[in-house]
Write a protein that holds these residues in place. Sequence first.
Motif, PDB file in Angstrom:
ATOM      1  N   GLN A 122       0.545  -1.187  -0.107  1.00 14.74           N
ATOM      2  CA  GLN A 122       0.178  -0.370  -0.152  1.00 14.74           C
ATOM      3  C   GLN A 122       0.446   1.414   0.418  1.00 14.74           C
ATOM      4  OE1 GLN A 122      -3.578  -0.004   2.472  1.00 14.74           O
ATOM      5  NE2 GLN A 122      -3.119   1.678   2.849  1.00 14.74           N
ATOM      6  N   HIS A 123       0.823   1.968  -0.982  1.00 11.04           N
ATOM      7  CA  HIS A 123       2.053   3.350  -1.038  1.00 11.04           C
ATOM      8  C   HIS A 123       1.515   4.584  -0.337  1.00 11.04           C
ATOM      9  CE1 HIS A 123       5.000   1.325  -3.965  1.00 11.04           C
ATOM     10  NE2 HIS A 123       3.917   0.366  -3.681  1.00 11.04           N
ATOM     11  N   GLY A 124       1.831   5.492  -0.130  1.00  9.80           N
ATOM     12  CA  GLY A 124       1.180   6.724   0.478  1.00  9.80           C
ATOM     13  C   GLY A 124       0.919   7.263  -1.237  1.00  9.80           C
ATOM     14  N   GLY A 125       2.367   7.859  -1.436  1.00  6.40           N
ATOM     15  CA  GLY A 125       2.914   8.553  -2.751  1.00  6.40           C
ATOM     16  C   GLY A 125       2.038   8.002  -4.242  1.00  6.40           C
ATOM     17  N   VAL A 126       1.143   8.825  -4.643  1.00  5.11           N
ATOM     18  CA  VAL A 126       0.025   8.467  -5.530  1.00  5.11           C
ATOM     19  C   VAL A 126       0.048   8.844  -7.547  1.00  5.11           C
ATOM     20  CG1 VAL A 126      -2.764   9.238  -6.578  1.00  5.11           C
ATOM     21  CG2 VAL A 126      -1.656   8.777  -4.139  1.00  5.11           C
ATOM     22  N   HIS A 127       0.987   7.785  -7.545  1.00  6.10           N
ATOM     23  CA  HIS A 127       1.511   7.780  -9.011  1.00  6.10           C
ATOM     24  C   HIS A 127       0.590   7.315  -9.837  1.00  6.10           C
ATOM     25  CE1 HIS A 127       4.405   8.296  -6.380  1.00  6.10           C
ATOM     26  NE2 HIS A 127       5.244   6.975  -5.521  1.00  6.10           N
ATOM     27  N   ILE A 128       0.387   7.881 -10.545  1.00  5.81           N
ATOM     28  CA  ILE A 128      -0.363   7.531 -11.549  1.00  5.81           C
ATOM     29  C   ILE A 128       0.080   7.351 -13.247  1.00  5.81           C
ATOM     30  CG2 ILE A 128      -2.888   8.623 -12.814  1.00  5.81           C
ATOM     31  CD1 ILE A 128      -3.565  10.317  -9.954  1.00  5.81           C
ATOM     32  N   GLY A 129      -0.518   5.935 -13.259  1.00  6.95           N
ATOM     33  CA  GLY A 129      -0.745   6.125 -14.841  1.00  6.95           C
ATOM     34  C   GLY A 129      -1.542   6.485 -15.823  1.00  6.95           C
ATOM     35  N   ILE A 130      -0.934   7.034 -17.211  1.00  8.11           N
ATOM     36  CA  ILE A 130      -1.782   7.537 -18.051  1.00  8.11           C
ATOM     37  C   ILE A 130      -1.816   6.998 -19.275  1.00  8.11           C
ATOM     38  CG2 ILE A 130      -3.003   8.952 -19.425  1.00  8.11           C
ATOM     39  CD1 ILE A 130      -3.101   9.478 -16.185  1.00  8.11           C
ATOM     40  N   ALA A 131      -2.676   5.426 -19.572  1.00  8.84           N
ATOM     41  CA  ALA A 131      -2.578   5.014 -21.162  1.00  8.84           C
ATOM     42  C   ALA A 131      -2.657   6.002 -22.061  1.00  8.84           C
ATOM     43  CB  ALA A 131      -3.542   3.826 -20.499  1.00  8.84           C
ATOM     44  N   ALA A 132      -1.646   5.578 -22.929  1.00  9.67           N
ATOM     45  CA  ALA A 132      -2.046   6.774 -24.033  1.00  9.67           C
ATOM     46  C   ALA A 132      -1.324   5.696 -25.019  1.00  9.67           C
ATOM     47  CB  ALA A 132      -0.890   7.475 -23.659  1.00  9.67           C
ATOM     48  N   GLN A 133      -2.106   6.177 -26.093  1.00 11.00           N
ATOM     49  CA  GLN A 133      -1.944   5.258 -27.602  1.00 11.00           C
ATOM     50  C   GLN A 133      -0.847   5.882 -27.962  1.00 11.00           C
ATOM     51  OE1 GLN A 133      -3.656   2.057 -28.071  1.00 11.00           O
ATOM     52  NE2 GLN A 133      -1.965   1.854 -30.518  1.00 11.00           N
ATOM     53  N   THR A 134       0.076   5.447 -28.534  1.00  7.43           N
ATOM     54  CA  THR A 134       1.031   6.452 -29.747  1.00  7.43           C
ATOM     55  C   THR A 134       1.018   5.145 -30.543  1.00  7.43           C
ATOM     56  OG1 THR A 134       2.845   4.488 -29.027  1.00  7.43           O
ATOM     57  CG2 THR A 134       2.587   6.491 -27.777  1.00  7.43           C
ATOM     58  N   PRO A 135       2.126   6.023 -32.043  1.00  6.22           N
ATOM     59  CA  PRO A 135       2.264   5.187 -32.929  1.00  6.22           C
ATOM     60  C   PRO A 135       3.147   3.745 -33.628  1.00  6.22           C
ATOM     61  CG  PRO A 135       2.972   7.103 -33.096  1.00  6.22           C
ATOM     62  CD  PRO A 135       2.642   7.524 -32.039  1.00  6.22           C
ATOM     63  N   SER A 136       3.588   3.279 -31.841  1.00  2.00           N
ATOM     64  CA  SER A 136       4.213   2.598 -31.972  1.00  2.00           C
ATOM     65  C   SER A 136       3.224   1.306 -30.822  1.00  2.00           C
ATOM     66  CB  SER A 136       5.656   2.022 -31.091  1.00  2.00           C
ATOM     67  OG  SER A 136       6.827   3.266 -31.980  1.00  2.00           O
ATOM     68  N   GLY A 137       1.768   1.774 -30.457  1.00  2.00           N
ATOM     69  CA  GLY A 137       1.138   1.164 -29.318  1.00  2.00           C
ATOM     70  C   GLY A 137       0.565   1.812 -28.263  1.00  2.00           C
ATOM     71  N   LEU A 138       0.711   0.919 -27.236  1.00  3.43           N
ATOM     72  CA  LEU A 138      -0.058   1.435 -25.787  1.00  3.43           C
ATOM     73  C   LEU A 138       1.511   1.543 -24.648  1.00  3.43           C
ATOM     74  CD1 LEU A 138      -2.427   2.552 -24.444  1.00  3.43           C
ATOM     75  CD2 LEU A 138      -2.513   0.113 -23.588  1.00  3.43           C
ATOM     76  N   VAL A 139       1.075   2.128 -23.918  1.00  7.38           N
ATOM     77  CA  VAL A 139       2.060   2.781 -23.566  1.00  7.38           C
ATOM     78  C   VAL A 139       1.606   3.507 -22.460  1.00  7.38           C
ATOM     79  CG1 VAL A 139       4.003   3.549 -24.476  1.00  7.38           C
ATOM     80  CG2 VAL A 139       3.109   5.090 -24.036  1.00  7.38           C
ATOM     81  N   VAL A 140       1.899   3.309 -21.371  1.00  8.89           N
ATOM     82  CA  VAL A 140       1.687   4.041 -19.979  1.00  8.89           C
ATOM     83  C   VAL A 140       2.966   4.878 -18.595  1.00  8.89           C
ATOM     84  CG1 VAL A 140       0.399   3.784 -17.757  1.00  8.89           C
ATOM     85  CG2 VAL A 140       0.434   2.437 -19.403  1.00  8.89           C
ATOM     86  N   PRO A 141       2.657   6.433 -19.262  1.00 12.84           N
ATOM     87  CA  PRO A 141       3.580   6.933 -18.640  1.00 12.84           C
ATOM     88  C   PRO A 141       3.042   7.038 -17.358  1.00 12.84           C
ATOM     89  CG  PRO A 141       2.656   8.212 -20.831  1.00 12.84           C
ATOM     90  CD  PRO A 141       2.446   6.642 -20.370  1.00 12.84           C
ATOM     91  N   VAL A 142       3.706   7.954 -16.700  1.00 12.18           N
ATOM     92  CA  VAL A 142       3.562   7.941 -14.881  1.00 12.18           C
ATOM     93  C   VAL A 142       3.112   9.318 -14.366  1.00 12.18           C
ATOM     94  CG1 VAL A 142       3.501   6.980 -12.796  1.00 12.18           C
ATOM     95  CG2 VAL A 142       3.934   5.636 -14.556  1.00 12.18           C
ATOM     96  N   VAL A 143       2.478  10.009 -13.808  1.00 11.85           N
ATOM     97  CA  VAL A 143       2.728  10.851 -12.914  1.00 11.85           C
ATOM     98  C   VAL A 143       2.720  10.656 -12.013  1.00 11.85           C
ATOM     99  CG1 VAL A 143       1.356  13.028 -12.578  1.00 11.85           C
ATOM    100  CG2 VAL A 143       0.878  12.473 -14.309  1.00 11.85           C
ATOM    101  N   LYS A 144       3.707  11.310 -11.174  1.00 17.72           N
ATOM    102  CA  LYS A 144       4.777  11.056 -10.038  1.00 17.72           C
ATOM    103  C   LYS A 144       4.421  11.710  -9.442  1.00 17.72           C
ATOM    104  CE  LYS A 144       7.046   6.709 -11.277  1.00 17.72           C
ATOM    105  NZ  LYS A 144       8.393   7.169 -11.539  1.00 17.72           N
ATOM    106  N   HIS A 145       3.925  10.853  -7.867  1.00 15.02           N
ATOM    107  CA  HIS A 145       3.445  11.916  -6.548  1.00 15.02           C
ATOM    108  C   HIS A 145       2.419  13.178  -6.708  1.00 15.02           C
ATOM    109  CE1 HIS A 145       6.408  10.080  -4.088  1.00 15.02           C
ATOM    110  NE2 HIS A 145       7.360  10.757  -4.959  1.00 15.02           N
ATOM    111  N   ALA A 146       1.055  12.964  -7.769  1.00 13.84           N
ATOM    112  CA  ALA A 146       0.506  13.851  -7.724  1.00 13.84           C
ATOM    113  C   ALA A 146      -0.597  14.304  -6.622  1.00 13.84           C
ATOM    114  CB  ALA A 146      -1.209  12.450  -8.307  1.00 13.84           C
ATOM    115  N   GLU A 147      -0.579  13.613  -5.164  1.00 13.18           N
ATOM    116  CA  GLU A 147      -1.101  14.063  -4.338  1.00 13.18           C
ATOM    117  C   GLU A 147       0.008  15.342  -3.600  1.00 13.18           C
ATOM    118  OE1 GLU A 147       2.353  11.976  -2.846  1.00 13.18           O
ATOM    119  OE2 GLU A 147       1.640  11.854  -3.900  1.00 13.18           O
TER     120      GLU A 147
END
Length: 469
Positions: A328-353
């Motif tokens: 269980q993490h204290g930091g909220v690291h939100i992955g954003i599923a993103a479609q790119t020309p190569s396929g699906l990747v999930v860049p992460v917004v670290k410490h959204a809190e």
Amino acid sequence: MMGEYVIKLPDVGEGVAEAELVEWQVKVGDFVREDAVLAAVMTDKATVEIPSPVDGEIVWLGAEIGDTVAIGSPIVRLKVAGEGNVGAGAKSSGGEAKATGATPTEATPAPSPQGGGGPASAPKADAKSVARPSAKVSAREDESATATESPSPLWGGARGGATAVGRGTAPVAAPRPEGEKPLASPAVRLRAKEAGVDLRQVRGSGPAGRILHEDIDASLARGPQLAKVSGLARNEAVEDIKIIGLRRKIAEKMALAKSRIPHITYVEEIDVTALEDLRAALNKEKRSGVERPKLTLLPFLMRAMVKAIADQPNINALFDDEGGVVHQHGGVHIGIAAQTPSGLVVPVVKHAEARDIWDCAAELNRLAEAARSGTATRDELSGSTITITSLGAMGGVATTPVINHPEVAILGVNKMMVRPIWDGTQFIPRKMMNLSSSFDHRVIDGWDAAVFIQRIKALVETPALIFVD
């Protein structure tokens, strides 16, 4: 004096023991300069380019596209001026390469065009004639062979030419070129029209290719399905596409998630009219000396998730199903599923809190651009504790999102639509949107999932609450 230089797959960091070859930039026979990119390999979801440390001529490539290569394995041999980096151990490098699945030049020469073959006796065999061709060349050869060997789709017919014309046995013919009018008498044309026969598909046995009644008879004898007028043709082609690179990583991740995680999906309708009004007002607001990014729906959802997770921290977790432990993490690291020309990747917004609404938007924009351009780093594509997936205007009415293993929850955003909503006295137009969210039912009960989504619903429908600490 010429020597041989062997390039091995370098250590790409973070304890990675192997990488998948996803691209060759060179082929056997090419002369490359120092620092020229030779190949690209993929580890997890980060792509790393392999440069040449020296000038030289490519004489051997040690893997094919899609092969998994161990760190430290030889992948390229070059002929260079001077001694190179291979002395007495040059011959042994062939055996080392063979252990990784490659075919060294000194061990297995390619068969000659006449079909000859066998072990090479001379160690100085021509590298160009024995080296494995690059994957791009092989792909073109495969496509050419497929095109040559595929039967003609017309009538499901054979590849050969027309049979000899005989009375009562009209051949199957390819359609006449567009604009060319078949030769036939009015009586033959009328009969063909009544019988549903396309004269363009009938080869005439009369003088100058004139179509006779006998040719119509033969066409009808081949079957009514062949005689009907139709612009449609069967396509029997089969194309084999090797799953490599990012697409293979996606396939492996999805298979792992669905095989290990018992999903429960919860769909809720949300009124986003007030949120959209607020978003439009904030985007119009200009502040002197302050440059703010344009706000989309996602930063508001991210802040709503942070508030909802504060009440239910078990949603923001990773499940180690091998060890039976929930991290269980204290930091909220939100992955954003993103479609790119190569396929699906999930860049992460670290410490959204720790980010406000505009900081979330700015980081989203930065990561989205990095993902689209293929410059996102391994760190930017890993470390999420919960994920948002959205198809924007194509989001549909409801979806069943797959959890990003080993997380325990994913928030799915569906498209926004104006719908008539009954307010107790009349129907009024409201901007409505569904959230389709999936949870790991091993650690998240249905009740907890519903409470989490209802909390987000309350925050989004009264967006001022998002800004209240």
